[in-house]
Every structure is written in structure tokens, then in C-alpha cells.
Design a protein around this motif. Sequence first.
Motif, PDB file in Angstrom:
ATOM      1  N   ARG A  73       0.831  -1.206   0.000  1.00 33.94           N
ATOM      2  CA  ARG A  73       0.000   0.000   0.000  1.00 33.94           C
ATOM      3  C   ARG A  73       0.863   1.251   0.000  1.00 33.94           C
ATOM      4  NH1 ARG A  73      -1.453   3.930   3.013  1.00 33.94           N
ATOM      5  NH2 ARG A  73      -0.245   3.203   4.808  1.00 33.94           N
ATOM      6  N   ILE A  74       1.876   1.258   0.860  1.00 32.49           N
ATOM      7  CA  ILE A  74       2.757   2.433   0.958  1.00 32.49           C
ATOM      8  C   ILE A  74       3.546   2.612  -0.330  1.00 32.49           C
ATOM      9  CG2 ILE A  74       4.715   3.445   2.184  1.00 32.49           C
ATOM     10  CD1 ILE A  74       3.750   1.906   4.681  1.00 32.49           C
ATOM     11  N   TYR A  75       4.062   1.518  -0.859  1.00 31.49           N
ATOM     12  CA  TYR A  75       4.860   1.610  -2.094  1.00 31.49           C
ATOM     13  C   TYR A  75       4.026   2.153  -3.247  1.00 31.49           C
ATOM     14  CZ  TYR A  75       7.946   0.301  -5.921  1.00 31.49           C
ATOM     15  OH  TYR A  75       8.759   0.337  -7.035  1.00 31.49           O
ATOM     16  N   ALA A  76       2.754   1.786  -3.292  1.00 32.36           N
ATOM     17  CA  ALA A  76       1.869   2.260  -4.360  1.00 32.36           C
ATOM     18  C   ALA A  76       1.669   3.771  -4.296  1.00 32.36           C
ATOM     19  CB  ALA A  76       0.524   1.547  -4.281  1.00 32.36           C
ATOM     20  N   GLU A  77       1.841   4.357  -3.118  1.00 39.81           N
ATOM     21  CA  GLU A  77       1.669   5.801  -2.958  1.00 39.81           C
ATOM     22  C   GLU A  77       2.925   6.579  -3.343  1.00 39.81           C
ATOM     23  OE1 GLU A  77       0.329   6.970   0.894  1.00 39.81           O
ATOM     24  OE2 GLU A  77      -1.273   5.477   0.984  1.00 39.81           O
ATOM     25  N   MET A  78       4.042   5.890  -3.505  1.00 39.24           N
ATOM     26  CA  MET A  78       5.305   6.581  -3.739  1.00 39.24           C
ATOM     27  C   MET A  78       5.434   7.012  -5.193  1.00 39.24           C
ATOM     28  SD  MET A  78       7.987   4.558  -1.274  1.00 39.24           S
ATOM     29  CE  MET A  78       9.051   6.003  -1.197  1.00 39.24           C
ATOM     30  N   ASP A  79       6.138   8.129  -5.375  1.00 36.03           N
ATOM     31  CA  ASP A  79       6.396   8.671  -6.708  1.00 36.03           C
ATOM     32  C   ASP A  79       7.530   7.870  -7.348  1.00 36.03           C
ATOM     33  OD1 ASP A  79       7.007  10.097  -8.959  1.00 36.03           O
ATOM     34  OD2 ASP A  79       7.137  12.049  -7.967  1.00 36.03           O
ATOM     35  N   GLN A  80       7.236   7.227  -8.485  1.00 35.10           N
ATOM     36  CA  GLN A  80       8.237   6.384  -9.143  1.00 35.10           C
ATOM     37  C   GLN A  80       9.409   7.177  -9.707  1.00 35.10           C
ATOM     38  OE1 GLN A  80       8.143   2.821  -9.407  1.00 35.10           O
ATOM     39  NE2 GLN A  80       6.659   3.208  -7.782  1.00 35.10           N
ATOM     40  N   SER A  81       9.272   8.489  -9.808  1.00 35.70           N
ATOM     41  CA  SER A  81      10.361   9.317 -10.335  1.00 35.70           C
ATOM     42  C   SER A  81      11.170   9.993  -9.224  1.00 35.70           C
ATOM     43  CB  SER A  81       9.803  10.389 -11.277  1.00 35.70           C
ATOM     44  OG  SER A  81       8.961  11.291 -10.569  1.00 35.70           O
ATOM     45  N   ALA A  82      10.787   9.762  -7.970  1.00 35.69           N
ATOM     46  CA  ALA A  82      11.476  10.420  -6.851  1.00 35.69           C
ATOM     47  C   ALA A  82      12.847   9.792  -6.609  1.00 35.69           C
ATOM     48  CB  ALA A  82      10.629  10.317  -5.588  1.00 35.69           C
ATOM     49  N   GLN A  83      13.730  10.563  -5.971  1.00 39.07           N
ATOM     50  CA  GLN A  83      15.080  10.081  -5.691  1.00 39.07           C
ATOM     51  C   GLN A  83      15.066   8.877  -4.762  1.00 39.07           C
ATOM     52  OE1 GLN A  83      18.043  10.970  -6.759  1.00 39.07           O
ATOM     53  NE2 GLN A  83      17.736  12.897  -7.824  1.00 39.07           N
ATOM     54  N   ILE A  85      13.044   6.341  -4.704  1.00 35.81           N
ATOM     55  CA  ILE A  85      12.376   5.137  -5.189  1.00 35.81           C
ATOM     56  C   ILE A  85      13.319   3.929  -5.231  1.00 35.81           C
ATOM     57  CG2 ILE A  85      12.787   5.463  -7.658  1.00 35.81           C
ATOM     58  CD1 ILE A  85       9.542   4.246  -5.918  1.00 35.81           C
ATOM     59  N   GLY A  86      14.600   4.160  -5.474  1.00 34.71           N
ATOM     60  CA  GLY A  86      15.556   3.064  -5.496  1.00 34.71           C
ATOM     61  C   GLY A  86      15.661   2.383  -4.143  1.00 34.71           C
ATOM     62  N   LEU A  87      15.715   3.188  -3.077  1.00 29.37           N
ATOM     63  CA  LEU A  87      15.745   2.627  -1.727  1.00 29.37           C
ATOM     64  C   LEU A  87      14.456   1.877  -1.424  1.00 29.37           C
ATOM     65  CD1 LEU A  87      17.325   5.658   0.178  1.00 29.37           C
ATOM     66  CD2 LEU A  87      18.401   3.440  -0.244  1.00 29.37           C
ATOM     67  N   ALA A  88      13.345   2.430  -1.890  1.00 28.62           N
ATOM     68  CA  ALA A  88      12.050   1.766  -1.682  1.00 28.62           C
ATOM     69  C   ALA A  88      12.031   0.405  -2.368  1.00 28.62           C
ATOM     70  CB  ALA A  88      10.920   2.651  -2.209  1.00 28.62           C
ATOM     71  N   GLN A  89      12.618   0.324  -3.552  1.00 26.93           N
ATOM     72  CA  GLN A  89      12.653  -0.944  -4.279  1.00 26.93           C
ATOM     73  C   GLN A  89      13.530  -1.967  -3.561  1.00 26.93           C
ATOM     74  OE1 GLN A  89      13.895   0.894  -7.900  1.00 26.93           O
ATOM     75  NE2 GLN A  89      11.809   1.077  -8.707  1.00 26.93           N
ATOM     76  N   LEU A  90      14.617  -1.508  -2.942  1.00 20.98           N
ATOM     77  CA  LEU A  90      15.447  -2.416  -2.143  1.00 20.98           C
ATOM     78  C   LEU A  90      14.650  -2.970  -0.961  1.00 20.98           C
ATOM     79  CD1 LEU A  90      18.921  -0.593  -1.977  1.00 20.98           C
ATOM     80  CD2 LEU A  90      18.260  -2.513  -3.428  1.00 20.98           C
ATOM     81  N   LEU A  91      13.875  -2.100  -0.327  1.00 20.92           N
ATOM     82  CA  LEU A  91      13.050  -2.536   0.800  1.00 20.92           C
ATOM     83  C   LEU A  91      11.978  -3.528   0.355  1.00 20.92           C
ATOM     84  CD1 LEU A  91      12.609   0.850   2.720  1.00 20.92           C
ATOM     85  CD2 LEU A  91      13.830  -1.188   3.538  1.00 20.92           C
ATOM     86  N   LEU A 109      14.628  -5.716  -7.504  1.00 21.93           N
ATOM     87  CA  LEU A 109      16.069  -5.463  -7.578  1.00 21.93           C
ATOM     88  C   LEU A 109      16.476  -5.073  -8.994  1.00 21.93           C
ATOM     89  CD1 LEU A 109      17.399  -8.363  -5.331  1.00 21.93           C
ATOM     90  CD2 LEU A 109      17.321  -5.922  -4.776  1.00 21.93           C
ATOM     91  N   GLY A 110      15.840  -5.693  -9.988  1.00 22.15           N
ATOM     92  CA  GLY A 110      16.120  -5.327 -11.372  1.00 22.15           C
ATOM     93  C   GLY A 110      15.757  -3.882 -11.656  1.00 22.15           C
ATOM     94  N   GLU A 111      14.703  -3.381 -11.010  1.00 22.89           N
ATOM     95  CA  GLU A 111      14.316  -1.974 -11.165  1.00 22.89           C
ATOM     96  C   GLU A 111      15.291  -1.073 -10.413  1.00 22.89           C
ATOM     97  OE1 GLU A 111      10.354  -1.998  -9.681  1.00 22.89           O
ATOM     98  OE2 GLU A 111       9.479  -2.859 -11.511  1.00 22.89           O
ATOM     99  N   ALA A 112      15.738  -1.510  -9.226  1.00 21.50           N
ATOM    100  CA  ALA A 112      16.662  -0.699  -8.426  1.00 21.50           C
ATOM    101  C   ALA A 112      18.017  -0.554  -9.096  1.00 21.50           C
ATOM    102  CB  ALA A 112      16.823  -1.316  -7.033  1.00 21.50           C
ATOM    103  N   VAL A 113      18.381  -1.508  -9.956  1.00 22.13           N
ATOM    104  CA  VAL A 113      19.653  -1.431 -10.689  1.00 22.13           C
ATOM    105  C   VAL A 113      19.692  -0.183 -11.579  1.00 22.13           C
ATOM    106  CG1 VAL A 113      20.934  -2.537 -12.583  1.00 22.13           C
ATOM    107  CG2 VAL A 113      20.232  -3.873 -10.611  1.00 22.13           C
ATOM    108  N   ASN A 114      18.527   0.347 -11.930  1.00 21.87           N
ATOM    109  CA  ASN A 114      18.459   1.545 -12.783  1.00 21.87           C
ATOM    110  C   ASN A 114      18.366   2.840 -11.980  1.00 21.87           C
ATOM    111  OD1 ASN A 114      18.396   0.034 -15.264  1.00 21.87           O
ATOM    112  ND2 ASN A 114      16.281  -0.519 -14.783  1.00 21.87           N
ATOM    113  N   ALA A 115      18.579   2.764 -10.671  1.00 18.49           N
ATOM    114  CA  ALA A 115      18.500   3.960  -9.824  1.00 18.49           C
ATOM    115  C   ALA A 115      19.629   4.940 -10.162  1.00 18.49           C
ATOM    116  CB  ALA A 115      18.575   3.567  -8.347  1.00 18.49           C
ATOM    117  N   LYS A 116      19.451   6.193  -9.752  1.00 17.46           N
ATOM    118  CA  LYS A 116      20.456   7.224 -10.011  1.00 17.46           C
ATOM    119  C   LYS A 116      21.607   7.169  -9.008  1.00 17.46           C
ATOM    120  CE  LYS A 116      16.962  10.331 -11.965  1.00 17.46           C
ATOM    121  NZ  LYS A 116      16.243  11.632 -11.811  1.00 17.46           N
ATOM    122  N   ASP A 117      21.347   6.637  -7.825  1.00 10.75           N
ATOM    123  CA  ASP A 117      22.360   6.572  -6.776  1.00 10.75           C
ATOM    124  C   ASP A 117      23.248   5.342  -6.985  1.00 10.75           C
ATOM    125  OD1 ASP A 117      23.821   6.242  -4.421  1.00 10.75           O
ATOM    126  OD2 ASP A 117      22.241   7.114  -3.184  1.00 10.75           O
TER     127      ASP A 117
END
Length: 208
Positions: A73-83, A85-91, A109-117
Motif C-alpha cells: 500500500r505504501i509503495y503504491a503511494e510513492m512517486d516512481q520518479s522520486a530520488q 524510489i531506489g531505496l524503496a525498491q530495495l526494501l 532489484l532489477g528496477e533498483a539497478v536503474n536507480a540514479k544513486d
Amino acid sequence: MMERTDEETGELVREWLQRYGVSIIVGLVLAVGAVGGYQWWQSAQLKQASEQSALLNQLGDAVEANQAQETQRIYAEMDQSAQTIGLAQLLMAKEAATNNDLARAKTFLGEAVNAKDPLVVDSARWQLANLEMRDGQYDAALSELQALKGSAYANQVALLEAVIYQQQGNLERAAEAYRSIQGDAAMLAQQLAAVEGELATATNPPTQ
């Protein structure tokens, strides 16, 4: 030199304003609007960052409590373009792996690999390599580890590679990987001795 009367000067000013005044006024309005717009954008960005950070904290708490529905539920509320989001995907990957849903964990994890950090990217690759090894996908795990050469995970990479090679039965590569590791000398010596023992047996099988 010809001097202009006040009346002639006034007339020139009026003509000049008629010709250029509108464009100047429009330019000033746009300039003021741009400044105001930038200030509004800055304020909106700060507000969004604050909101996303708060959601990230809530997500972390839900993951620690292993509340699967709440995390989604919380993840669905998050902005997928926010900085964040990569940490959220790890969680989210951690929550999925905890509940033995390896396919979903790999997706996050495959999505987090594309993070900016870069640190998030390295963490995602490291966790993905571990999951691939756990799933018996050794070549995929080694591919992820190759991308981590020279990263903060360099020493752990060599250890995981050694374990993978050992599980694959590639004892020469396993021994080579163990020799390259810097760490617990006693533990590594024991592992290396075991691998070299297996290698010696495989190379020189006992005679009947």
C-alpha cells in the motif's frame, strides 16, 4: 547642435513607448513570473522530497514488521520518479525475499539497478547476485558480480564467486577466488584447503 524642446522630447518618449513599451512590459511580467515560478517549483520540490522521505520511513517500518499488505500500500503511494524510489525498491525486495517470493524480489532489484544513486545500484546488484545463487542461477549471479568489480563490495564479490565456483564444481576457479580474498585468514585457509583437497582428489583419483 540642435536642441529639442520639452514638448518635442515628450513626443519622442511617447512614440518610443508606443513602439517598444508593450514588449518591455511583457518582458518584465515574464521575468517576474519566471522568478515566482522558480520559487514555487523549489517549494514544491522540497514538499515532495519531505513527503517521499516520510513514506520511505513508513515503508521501512512495515518491512521490518513483515506487513506485506501494508508495504504494498505504501509503495503504491510513492512517486516512481522520486530520488528515494531506489531505496524503496530495495526494501520491497527484502520483504519479498523474506516471504520466499524470489521472482518478485528479483523484479524489484532489477528496477533498483536503474536507480540514479550508485550505492543503491551496487546494493541491488549484490542482493540480486545472492538471490540468483540461491535460485541456482549461477551464470546470472556471476554476471551481476562482474559488474561489482572495483566497488565497495569487491572483497565480498570474490568470496561469493568462490562459493559459486565451488557449487558448480569448478574447483580451480574456486581456489583462485579464495586466494584473492583478504579477510579472515583462518576461515579462508580452511576453505581453500578443502577446495584444494577436492581438486587433488579429482585430478589424481585413488587407485583401486
